[in-house]
Design a protein around this motif. Sequence first.
Motif, PDB file in Angstrom:
ATOM      1  N   ARG A 117       0.836  -1.210   0.000  1.00  0.00           N
ATOM      2  CA  ARG A 117       0.000   0.000   0.000  1.00  0.00           C
ATOM      3  C   ARG A 117       0.869   1.259   0.000  1.00  0.00           C
ATOM      4  O   ARG A 117       0.522   2.260  -0.635  1.00  0.00           O
ATOM      5  CB  ARG A 117      -0.905   0.025   1.239  1.00  0.00           C
ATOM      6  CG  ARG A 117      -1.800  -1.186   1.418  1.00  0.00           C
ATOM      7  CD  ARG A 117      -2.794  -1.357   0.284  1.00  0.00           C
ATOM      8  NE  ARG A 117      -3.704  -2.443   0.554  1.00  0.00           N
ATOM      9  CZ  ARG A 117      -3.661  -3.615  -0.057  1.00  0.00           C
ATOM     10  NH1 ARG A 117      -2.720  -3.853  -0.973  1.00  0.00           N
ATOM     11  NH2 ARG A 117      -4.545  -4.559   0.202  1.00  0.00           N
ATOM     12  N   ALA A 118       1.984   1.218   0.728  1.00  0.00           N
ATOM     13  CA  ALA A 118       2.825   2.409   0.866  1.00  0.00           C
ATOM     14  C   ALA A 118       3.633   2.682  -0.395  1.00  0.00           C
ATOM     15  O   ALA A 118       3.856   3.838  -0.752  1.00  0.00           O
ATOM     16  CB  ALA A 118       3.764   2.244   2.061  1.00  0.00           C
ATOM     17  N   GLU A 119       4.083   1.634  -1.084  1.00  0.00           N
ATOM     18  CA  GLU A 119       4.950   1.823  -2.234  1.00  0.00           C
ATOM     19  C   GLU A 119       4.187   2.205  -3.497  1.00  0.00           C
ATOM     20  O   GLU A 119       4.700   2.928  -4.348  1.00  0.00           O
ATOM     21  CB  GLU A 119       5.758   0.547  -2.478  1.00  0.00           C
ATOM     22  CG  GLU A 119       6.805   0.284  -1.395  1.00  0.00           C
ATOM     23  CD  GLU A 119       7.487  -1.057  -1.557  1.00  0.00           C
ATOM     24  OE1 GLU A 119       7.000  -1.892  -2.359  1.00  0.00           O
ATOM     25  OE2 GLU A 119       8.522  -1.283  -0.878  1.00  0.00           O
ATOM     26  N   ARG A 120       2.955   1.711  -3.628  1.00  0.00           N
ATOM     27  CA  ARG A 120       2.163   2.034  -4.828  1.00  0.00           C
ATOM     28  C   ARG A 120       0.732   2.370  -4.417  1.00  0.00           C
ATOM     29  O   ARG A 120      -0.213   1.648  -4.743  1.00  0.00           O
ATOM     30  CB  ARG A 120       2.187   0.858  -5.806  1.00  0.00           C
ATOM     31  CG  ARG A 120       3.583   0.373  -6.123  1.00  0.00           C
ATOM     32  CD  ARG A 120       3.620  -0.583  -7.293  1.00  0.00           C
ATOM     33  NE  ARG A 120       3.559   0.121  -8.554  1.00  0.00           N
ATOM     34  CZ  ARG A 120       3.686  -0.482  -9.743  1.00  0.00           C
ATOM     35  NH1 ARG A 120       3.872  -1.776  -9.803  1.00  0.00           N
ATOM     36  NH2 ARG A 120       3.621   0.205 -10.855  1.00  0.00           N
ATOM     37  N   PRO A 121       0.571   3.466  -3.717  1.00  0.00           N
ATOM     38  CA  PRO A 121      -0.766   3.790  -3.203  1.00  0.00           C
ATOM     39  C   PRO A 121      -1.779   4.090  -4.292  1.00  0.00           C
ATOM     40  O   PRO A 121      -2.975   3.879  -4.100  1.00  0.00           O
ATOM     41  CB  PRO A 121      -0.507   5.027  -2.333  1.00  0.00           C
ATOM     42  CG  PRO A 121       0.745   5.633  -2.877  1.00  0.00           C
ATOM     43  CD  PRO A 121       1.575   4.477  -3.338  1.00  0.00           C
ATOM     44  N   GLU A 122      -1.314   4.609  -5.452  1.00  0.00           N
ATOM     45  CA  GLU A 122      -2.261   4.947  -6.515  1.00  0.00           C
ATOM     46  C   GLU A 122      -3.040   3.721  -6.971  1.00  0.00           C
ATOM     47  O   GLU A 122      -4.227   3.816  -7.299  1.00  0.00           O
ATOM     48  CB  GLU A 122      -1.542   5.566  -7.717  1.00  0.00           C
ATOM     49  CG  GLU A 122      -0.886   6.903  -7.431  1.00  0.00           C
ATOM     50  CD  GLU A 122       0.507   6.740  -6.857  1.00  0.00           C
ATOM     51  OE1 GLU A 122       0.945   5.569  -6.666  1.00  0.00           O
ATOM     52  OE2 GLU A 122       1.159   7.764  -6.587  1.00  0.00           O
ATOM     53  N   GLN A 123      -2.374   2.565  -7.025  1.00  0.00           N
ATOM     54  CA  GLN A 123      -3.057   1.352  -7.446  1.00  0.00           C
ATOM     55  C   GLN A 123      -4.239   1.057  -6.544  1.00  0.00           C
ATOM     56  O   GLN A 123      -5.357   0.825  -7.013  1.00  0.00           O
ATOM     57  CB  GLN A 123      -2.086   0.175  -7.428  1.00  0.00           C
ATOM     58  CG  GLN A 123      -0.985   0.237  -8.462  1.00  0.00           C
ATOM     59  CD  GLN A 123      -0.110  -1.001  -8.414  1.00  0.00           C
ATOM     60  OE1 GLN A 123      -0.270  -1.864  -7.556  1.00  0.00           O
ATOM     61  NE2 GLN A 123       0.821  -1.093  -9.331  1.00  0.00           N
ATOM     62  N   HIS A 195      11.158   9.761   5.437  1.00  0.00           N
ATOM     63  CA  HIS A 195      10.097   8.966   6.055  1.00  0.00           C
ATOM     64  C   HIS A 195       9.887   7.681   5.252  1.00  0.00           C
ATOM     65  O   HIS A 195       8.909   7.553   4.508  1.00  0.00           O
ATOM     66  CB  HIS A 195       8.797   9.770   6.125  1.00  0.00           C
ATOM     67  CG  HIS A 195       8.894  11.035   6.925  1.00  0.00           C
ATOM     68  ND1 HIS A 195       8.923  11.037   8.302  1.00  0.00           N
ATOM     69  CD2 HIS A 195       9.016  12.334   6.538  1.00  0.00           C
ATOM     70  CE1 HIS A 195       9.025  12.284   8.732  1.00  0.00           C
ATOM     71  NE2 HIS A 195       9.091  13.087   7.687  1.00  0.00           N
ATOM     72  N   PRO A 196      10.783   6.708   5.386  1.00  0.00           N
ATOM     73  CA  PRO A 196      10.659   5.455   4.628  1.00  0.00           C
ATOM     74  C   PRO A 196       9.481   4.616   5.112  1.00  0.00           C
ATOM     75  O   PRO A 196       8.985   4.798   6.234  1.00  0.00           O
ATOM     76  CB  PRO A 196      11.995   4.748   4.885  1.00  0.00           C
ATOM     77  CG  PRO A 196      12.456   5.309   6.194  1.00  0.00           C
ATOM     78  CD  PRO A 196      11.979   6.735   6.233  1.00  0.00           C
ATOM     79  N   ALA A 197       9.060   3.701   4.273  1.00  0.00           N
ATOM     80  CA  ALA A 197       7.884   2.893   4.589  1.00  0.00           C
ATOM     81  C   ALA A 197       8.181   1.782   5.591  1.00  0.00           C
ATOM     82  O   ALA A 197       7.281   1.359   6.327  1.00  0.00           O
ATOM     83  CB  ALA A 197       7.318   2.293   3.305  1.00  0.00           C
ATOM     84  N   GLU A 198       9.399   1.309   5.632  1.00  0.00           N
ATOM     85  CA  GLU A 198       9.710   0.129   6.454  1.00  0.00           C
ATOM     86  C   GLU A 198       9.363   0.305   7.935  1.00  0.00           C
ATOM     87  O   GLU A 198       8.715  -0.587   8.531  1.00  0.00           O
ATOM     88  CB  GLU A 198      11.182  -0.262   6.297  1.00  0.00           C
ATOM     89  CG  GLU A 198      11.535  -0.891   4.969  1.00  0.00           C
ATOM     90  CD  GLU A 198      11.735   0.143   3.871  1.00  0.00           C
ATOM     91  OE1 GLU A 198      11.617   1.365   4.162  1.00  0.00           O
ATOM     92  OE2 GLU A 198      12.004  -0.257   2.728  1.00  0.00           O
ATOM     93  N   PRO A 199       9.765   1.416   8.582  1.00  0.00           N
ATOM     94  CA  PRO A 199       9.398   1.553  10.006  1.00  0.00           C
ATOM     95  C   PRO A 199       7.896   1.599  10.230  1.00  0.00           C
ATOM     96  O   PRO A 199       7.402   1.102  11.250  1.00  0.00           O
ATOM     97  CB  PRO A 199      10.060   2.884  10.401  1.00  0.00           C
ATOM     98  CG  PRO A 199      11.176   3.068   9.426  1.00  0.00           C
ATOM     99  CD  PRO A 199      10.661   2.509   8.147  1.00  0.00           C
TER     100      PRO A 199
END
Length: 248
Positions: A117-123, A195-199
Motif C-alpha cells: 500500500r505504501a509503495e504504490r498507493p495509486e493502485q 520517512h521510509p515505509a519500512e518503520p
Amino acid sequence: MTTEGSGAQGRSGGRPESRRGAAPRRKLVMSEVVDQAMRLFAERGYDGTTLQDVADAVGLSRSNLYNYVKSKEELLVAMVEATAQGAANSLRDVRQRTDLDSAEKLRMLVRALVMRRAERPEQFRTLDRSDQALPPEVAKKHLQVRRAVLREITAVLEEGVTAGLFRPVDVRITALSIIGMCNWVAWWFHPSPAHPAEPVAEQIADNAVAMVARDAGRTPDAPTPLGAVAMLQQDLDYLTRLLTSGNE
C-alpha cells in the motif's frame, strides 16, 4: 558468396535474439502503461480517462497502445492482478510456511500488505474509488482476490487461537480490522527519504500482533483471580461461537 552467406547467417542469427529481447521490453512498456493508467484514473476517475489519454501519457500512439491493451477494462484487470492477486499469492506463501509460528506469520503478512500500500498507493486508491463502477467481470475478479486476502489473514488468526498464541477473538472481525488498518496506509502515508515505509510497516505489524496476542496487556506475574476468570470467559465465549456456527 561468402559475404552474402555471412550476412544471411547474421540476419537469421539475430532473429531469436530480437525475440528474446522483445519479451522484457513488452513487460516494461506494459508496466508503464498500467502505472500511467492508474495515475490518470486516480486524478480524473475511470470514466474521465480515455485510452488516448493513457497513450499520450506513455508516449505511444493510439494504434501502438492497442498492441498492449484493447480497452480500459483490460487495464483494470491488470491493476487487479498487480495489486490484489499478487498480494494474495504472497500471503498464501507466508501462511503455508512451517518454520514460523502464528505471530511471526501475522507480522509478515501485515508488513507485506502495508509495504504494498505504501509503495504504490495509486493502485489501491484507484481500485477502491472505482469499486462500484467496475465492469462486472473485473468486479468479480476484484472481489475474489479480496476474499483470498481475507482468507489468508483469517487462517493465520485461527491457527494462532488454536495454538494458544492468540486470544479467542472473532477471527473474521479481527481480520477485517487488520486489513482495514493496512489499507488505510494508502491514503495517509506519503513515503520519502526522510520517512521510509519500512518503520511504518514494522509498527503496524507489531500493532496487529498486539491486538491478538494471548499475553497482551498482562504482566509476567500470574494473573489475579478476576483476571483468570476473564481469560476463562474468553475461552468459553470462543468455544460457544464454534459450537453455534457448527450447528447452523
